[in-house]
Write a protein that holds these residues in place. Structure first.
Motif, PDB file in Angstrom:
ATOM      1  N   MET A 346     -11.013  14.820 -11.791  1.00  0.00           N
ATOM      2  CA  MET A 346     -10.546  15.855 -10.865  1.00  0.00           C
ATOM      3  C   MET A 346     -10.190  15.225  -9.529  1.00  0.00           C
ATOM      4  O   MET A 346     -10.677  14.142  -9.182  1.00  0.00           O
ATOM      5  CB  MET A 346     -11.591  16.958 -10.679  1.00  0.00           C
ATOM      6  N   THR A 347      -9.315  15.896  -8.803  1.00  0.00           N
ATOM      7  CA  THR A 347      -8.915  15.439  -7.478  1.00  0.00           C
ATOM      8  C   THR A 347      -8.646  16.654  -6.600  1.00  0.00           C
ATOM      9  O   THR A 347      -8.221  17.712  -7.093  1.00  0.00           O
ATOM     10  CB  THR A 347      -7.657  14.548  -7.546  1.00  0.00           C
ATOM     11  N   ARG A 348      -8.900  16.484  -5.302  1.00  0.00           N
ATOM     12  CA  ARG A 348      -8.628  17.546  -4.337  1.00  0.00           C
ATOM     13  C   ARG A 348      -7.320  17.299  -3.586  1.00  0.00           C
ATOM     14  O   ARG A 348      -7.021  17.995  -2.616  1.00  0.00           O
ATOM     15  CB  ARG A 348      -9.783  17.659  -3.341  1.00  0.00           C
ATOM     16  N   ARG A 349      -6.591  16.293  -3.990  1.00  0.00           N
ATOM     17  CA  ARG A 349      -5.355  15.964  -3.291  1.00  0.00           C
ATOM     18  C   ARG A 349      -4.365  17.127  -3.349  1.00  0.00           C
ATOM     19  O   ARG A 349      -4.295  17.866  -4.339  1.00  0.00           O
ATOM     20  CB  ARG A 349      -4.706  14.735  -3.923  1.00  0.00           C
ATOM     21  N   LEU A 350      -3.552  17.251  -2.278  1.00  0.00           N
ATOM     22  CA  LEU A 350      -2.477  18.231  -2.306  1.00  0.00           C
ATOM     23  C   LEU A 350      -1.470  17.888  -3.393  1.00  0.00           C
ATOM     24  O   LEU A 350      -0.934  18.761  -4.061  1.00  0.00           O
ATOM     25  CB  LEU A 350      -1.774  18.270  -0.948  1.00  0.00           C
ATOM     26  N   GLU A 351      -1.205  16.589  -3.564  1.00  0.00           N
ATOM     27  CA  GLU A 351      -0.326  16.128  -4.621  1.00  0.00           C
ATOM     28  C   GLU A 351      -1.184  15.353  -5.626  1.00  0.00           C
ATOM     29  O   GLU A 351      -1.483  14.175  -5.415  1.00  0.00           O
ATOM     30  CB  GLU A 351       0.779  15.230  -4.056  1.00  0.00           C
ATOM     31  N   PRO A 352      -1.633  16.002  -6.719  1.00  0.00           N
ATOM     32  CA  PRO A 352      -2.576  15.346  -7.644  1.00  0.00           C
ATOM     33  C   PRO A 352      -1.997  14.107  -8.311  1.00  0.00           C
ATOM     34  O   PRO A 352      -2.741  13.206  -8.702  1.00  0.00           O
ATOM     35  CB  PRO A 352      -2.889  16.442  -8.669  1.00  0.00           C
ATOM     36  N   LEU A 353      -0.666  14.043  -8.442  1.00  0.00           N
ATOM     37  CA  LEU A 353      -0.078  12.862  -9.076  1.00  0.00           C
ATOM     38  C   LEU A 353      -0.283  11.605  -8.247  1.00  0.00           C
ATOM     39  O   LEU A 353      -0.205  10.488  -8.786  1.00  0.00           O
ATOM     40  CB  LEU A 353       1.414  13.094  -9.323  1.00  0.00           C
ATOM     41  N   ASP A 354      -0.530  11.757  -6.947  1.00  0.00           N
ATOM     42  CA  ASP A 354      -0.841  10.582  -6.131  1.00  0.00           C
ATOM     43  C   ASP A 354      -2.107   9.903  -6.636  1.00  0.00           C
ATOM     44  O   ASP A 354      -2.200   8.677  -6.658  1.00  0.00           O
ATOM     45  CB  ASP A 354      -1.009  10.988  -4.663  1.00  0.00           C
ATOM     46  N   ARG A 355      -3.100  10.717  -7.021  1.00  0.00           N
ATOM     47  CA  ARG A 355      -4.348  10.162  -7.556  1.00  0.00           C
ATOM     48  C   ARG A 355      -4.092   9.461  -8.890  1.00  0.00           C
ATOM     49  O   ARG A 355      -4.645   8.391  -9.150  1.00  0.00           O
ATOM     50  CB  ARG A 355      -5.368  11.289  -7.729  1.00  0.00           C
ATOM     51  N   VAL A 356      -3.254  10.044  -9.741  1.00  0.00           N
ATOM     52  CA  VAL A 356      -2.936   9.429 -11.037  1.00  0.00           C
ATOM     53  C   VAL A 356      -2.224   8.105 -10.833  1.00  0.00           C
ATOM     54  O   VAL A 356      -2.505   7.115 -11.524  1.00  0.00           O
ATOM     55  CB  VAL A 356      -2.091  10.389 -11.889  1.00  0.00           C
ATOM     56  N   ARG A 357      -1.317   8.062  -9.864  1.00  0.00           N
ATOM     57  CA  ARG A 357      -0.616   6.800  -9.597  1.00  0.00           C
ATOM     58  C   ARG A 357      -1.576   5.742  -9.056  1.00  0.00           C
ATOM     59  O   ARG A 357      -1.424   4.548  -9.344  1.00  0.00           O
ATOM     60  CB  ARG A 357       0.530   7.050  -8.620  1.00  0.00           C
ATOM     61  N   GLU A 358      -2.571   6.148  -8.265  1.00  0.00           N
ATOM     62  CA  GLU A 358      -3.570   5.190  -7.777  1.00  0.00           C
ATOM     63  C   GLU A 358      -4.359   4.592  -8.943  1.00  0.00           C
ATOM     64  O   GLU A 358      -4.652   3.397  -8.964  1.00  0.00           O
ATOM     65  CB  GLU A 358      -4.520   5.882  -6.807  1.00  0.00           C
ATOM     66  N   LEU A 359      -4.731   5.432  -9.906  1.00  0.00           N
ATOM     67  CA  LEU A 359      -5.482   4.935 -11.061  1.00  0.00           C
ATOM     68  C   LEU A 359      -4.656   3.949 -11.878  1.00  0.00           C
ATOM     69  O   LEU A 359      -5.211   3.048 -12.514  1.00  0.00           O
ATOM     70  CB  LEU A 359      -5.921   6.105 -11.939  1.00  0.00           C
ATOM     71  N   GLY A 360      -3.339   4.124 -11.904  1.00  0.00           N
ATOM     72  CA  GLY A 360      -2.486   3.229 -12.672  1.00  0.00           C
ATOM     73  C   GLY A 360      -1.939   2.083 -11.864  1.00  0.00           C
ATOM     74  O   GLY A 360      -0.790   1.667 -12.062  1.00  0.00           O
ATOM     75  N   ASP A 361      -2.756   1.542 -10.960  1.00  0.00           N
ATOM     76  CA  ASP A 361      -2.306   0.435 -10.122  1.00  0.00           C
ATOM     77  C   ASP A 361      -2.375  -0.873 -10.899  1.00  0.00           C
ATOM     78  O   ASP A 361      -2.370  -0.887 -12.129  1.00  0.00           O
ATOM     79  CB  ASP A 361      -3.119   0.371  -8.829  1.00  0.00           C
ATOM     80  N   ALA A 362      -2.487  -1.974 -10.213  1.00  0.00           N
ATOM     81  CA  ALA A 362      -2.447  -3.287 -10.858  1.00  0.00           C
ATOM     82  C   ALA A 362      -3.663  -3.579 -11.731  1.00  0.00           C
ATOM     83  O   ALA A 362      -3.682  -4.591 -12.434  1.00  0.00           O
ATOM     84  CB  ALA A 362      -2.326  -4.382  -9.787  1.00  0.00           C
ATOM     85  N   SER A 363      -4.681  -2.730 -11.735  1.00  0.00           N
ATOM     86  CA  SER A 363      -5.863  -2.995 -12.559  1.00  0.00           C
ATOM     87  C   SER A 363      -5.606  -2.727 -14.037  1.00  0.00           C
ATOM     88  O   SER A 363      -6.388  -3.146 -14.886  1.00  0.00           O
ATOM     89  CB  SER A 363      -7.036  -2.127 -12.082  1.00  0.00           C
ATOM     90  N   VAL A 364      -4.536  -2.009 -14.374  1.00  0.00           N
ATOM     91  CA  VAL A 364      -4.176  -1.750 -15.768  1.00  0.00           C
ATOM     92  C   VAL A 364      -2.729  -2.175 -15.974  1.00  0.00           C
ATOM     93  O   VAL A 364      -1.921  -2.130 -15.044  1.00  0.00           O
ATOM     94  CB  VAL A 364      -4.359  -0.262 -16.142  1.00  0.00           C
ATOM     95  N   PRO A 365      -2.369  -2.594 -17.187  1.00  0.00           N
ATOM     96  CA  PRO A 365      -1.011  -3.128 -17.389  1.00  0.00           C
ATOM     97  C   PRO A 365       0.079  -2.067 -17.372  1.00  0.00           C
ATOM     98  O   PRO A 365       1.243  -2.398 -17.128  1.00  0.00           O
ATOM     99  CB  PRO A 365      -1.099  -3.797 -18.762  1.00  0.00           C
ATOM    100  N   PHE A 366      -0.257  -0.804 -17.647  1.00  0.00           N
ATOM    101  CA  PHE A 366       0.749   0.248 -17.719  1.00  0.00           C
ATOM    102  C   PHE A 366       0.263   1.475 -16.948  1.00  0.00           C
ATOM    103  O   PHE A 366      -0.941   1.696 -16.815  1.00  0.00           O
ATOM    104  CB  PHE A 366       1.022   0.640 -19.177  1.00  0.00           C
TER     105      PHE A 366
END
Length: 446
Positions: A346-366
């Motif tokens: 879950m996230t409280r962000r106004l734009e929840p996709l920002d949180r999803v993009r953070e999770l998919g940073d350089a720590s995972v290949p895709f």
């Protein structure tokens, strides 16, 4: 000389002369062959017996008494059955020798942790501080037994050089030495204890007790079972304390993360409130000018935009007042974790996709693929209910902050529909564009 097929114990016996066809494999349901078992054996019966050379009859003076008739060999089938039985007994004996208590101690902590699975508390207490207090009480009990001289039990009528006094002094000195060796092993077990792994430590301490009893058999010397029980309890309490402390650290880290998320959401909401207020002021100024000019058509259109801004301000204020509101997301990453694994968060962000993009940073290949984004007045409680529904399918059973589960997006959707009553949008199959485009260019097939 030809050969014949020799089926291991538990395998069906093939017909005579049977030869495995190309690509033949044994049935997986058959038991594995014993160690060293030969699937093919020489078959002298197929080749026929070799004729023995005929010796000339001896002269009457050279004749010797006829030897007793040799006992005939058992039939071939009986010999095979005996070989099979011998192999079975050898396997059973090796297994028994390996599992005999007190002789072998498993020292691979990783294997022990894997065997025991989830850690179960031996002495469940409320928090880590309670374990520390109980450990202090246990130390006082052990000190009392040592001071009373009851930590090691030994014979009190042992004589040395015909002297009972010398014998008792020897017993006392050796008892101190044995107790020091035992305590050193026990302290080492406590120091090397890892969170949740107590099986190895207990076995090591039991081995120390057995070794001391063997060395002191002449003097009937052994560790007092009561004292040994206290040291075992010390190991259990120490293991429980380590697990409880780890859980409290994880809980504190989760609370800090929630606070950071809350402050971040509050800052975003405050910034959005300020932006909307500025935009509303601008539209009010323009609307007043249009009305002054008598342009009712444009004024009506602008009034509609102004109403939308007022609704956005109202929604923003609601989220500020109810900080538990937010988005529950269901995402996957088949390129990183494979199919059948999802992350529920879950996230409280106004734009929840920002949180999803953070999770998919350089720590995972895709990047992650989003299957569902659901806004809830109490996203914290909804996330907790989903985690509870899939508790037995966790990927990480040690750290519950790792929100990955062995589940399909469809399975999560069914539970989410039960909890919410409906979903506006749900994507069943992941897009995974980068994964599918990259897979064909990997150096080895996956």
């Amino acid at each position: 000389m030809t050969v014949r097929f020799n089926p291991p114990p538990g395998w069906p016996r093939p017909p005579s002369g049977w030869v495995p066809p190309a690509g033949w494999k044994p049935d997986p349901a058959w038991p594995p062959p014993p160690a060293g078992w030969a699937l093919w054996l020489p078959d002298p019966a197929e080749a026929g017996p070799e004729p023995a050379p005929r010796r000339p009859d001896p002269e009457p003076s050279d004749r010797r008494p006829e030897p007793a008739p040799r006992r005939p060999d058992p039939p071939r089938d009986d010999r095979e059955a005996l070989r099979a039985r011998i192999a079975e007994l050898e396997v059973a004996l090796a297994a028994r020798e390996t599992s005999r208590d007190g002789e072998l101690v498993e020292l691979d902590d990783r294997r022990v942790l894997q065997d025991v699975g989830i850690y179960r508390y031996h002495h469940p207490l409320e928090d880590a501080a309670a374990y520390k207090e109980r450990l202090r009480e246990l130390e006082h009990e052990m000190d009392g037994i040592i001071k009373a001289g009851h930590a090691v039990l030994a014979a009190d009528m042992f004589t040395f050089s015909g002297s009972l006094a010398k014998g008792r002094k020897m017993v006392t000195d050796l008892s101190k030495l044995m107790l020091r060796a035992y305590n050193a092993e026990a302290d080492n077990c406590v120091r090397s204890l890892r969170a949740g792994n107590i099986t190895t430590a207990k076995k090591r301490l039991e081995s120390a007790v057995t070794a001391i009893e063997k060395l002191g058999v002449i003097m009937e010397m052994r560790i007092n079972p009561q004292y040994h029980s206290l040291r075992i309890r010390e190991l259990e309490l120490t293991a429980d304390f380590q697990v409880k402390a780890q859980q409290e650290r994880e809980r504190a880290r989760e609370e800090r993360e929630l606070l950071r998320e809350q402050r971040r959401a509050e800052q975003e909401l405050a910034a959005e409130r300020e932006r909307l207020e500025k935009e509303r002021t601008h539209y009010e100024t323009v609307l007043a000018a249009l009305r002054a000019k008598g342009d009712d058509a444009k004024a009506a259109e602008l009034a509609g935009r102004l109403a939308a801004i007022d609704q956005a301000i109202q929604d923003n204020d609601y989220r500020i007042a109810n900080i538990r509101a937010g988005y529950v997301y269901v995402i996957s990453n088949i390129g990183a974790f494979g199919p059948g694994i999802v992350k529920i968060g879950m996230t409280r962000r106004l734009e929840p996709l920002d949180r999803v993009r953070e999770l998919g940073d350089a720590s995972v290949p895709f990047p992650y693929d989003v299957h569902a984004l659901y806004f809830s007045d109490d996203a914290v409680a909804l996330e907790h209910e989903l985690h509870k529904a899939f508790a037995d399918r966790r990927v990480n059973f040690v750290n519950e902050r790792r929100e990955f589960f062995f589940a399909t997006p469809v399975a999560v959707r069914e539970i989410l529909q039960e909890k919410t009553g409906g979903l506006l949008e749900f994507t069943e199959e992941p897009e995974a564009a980068q994964y599918f485009q990259s897979k064909g260019q990997w150096p080895t097939a996956r």
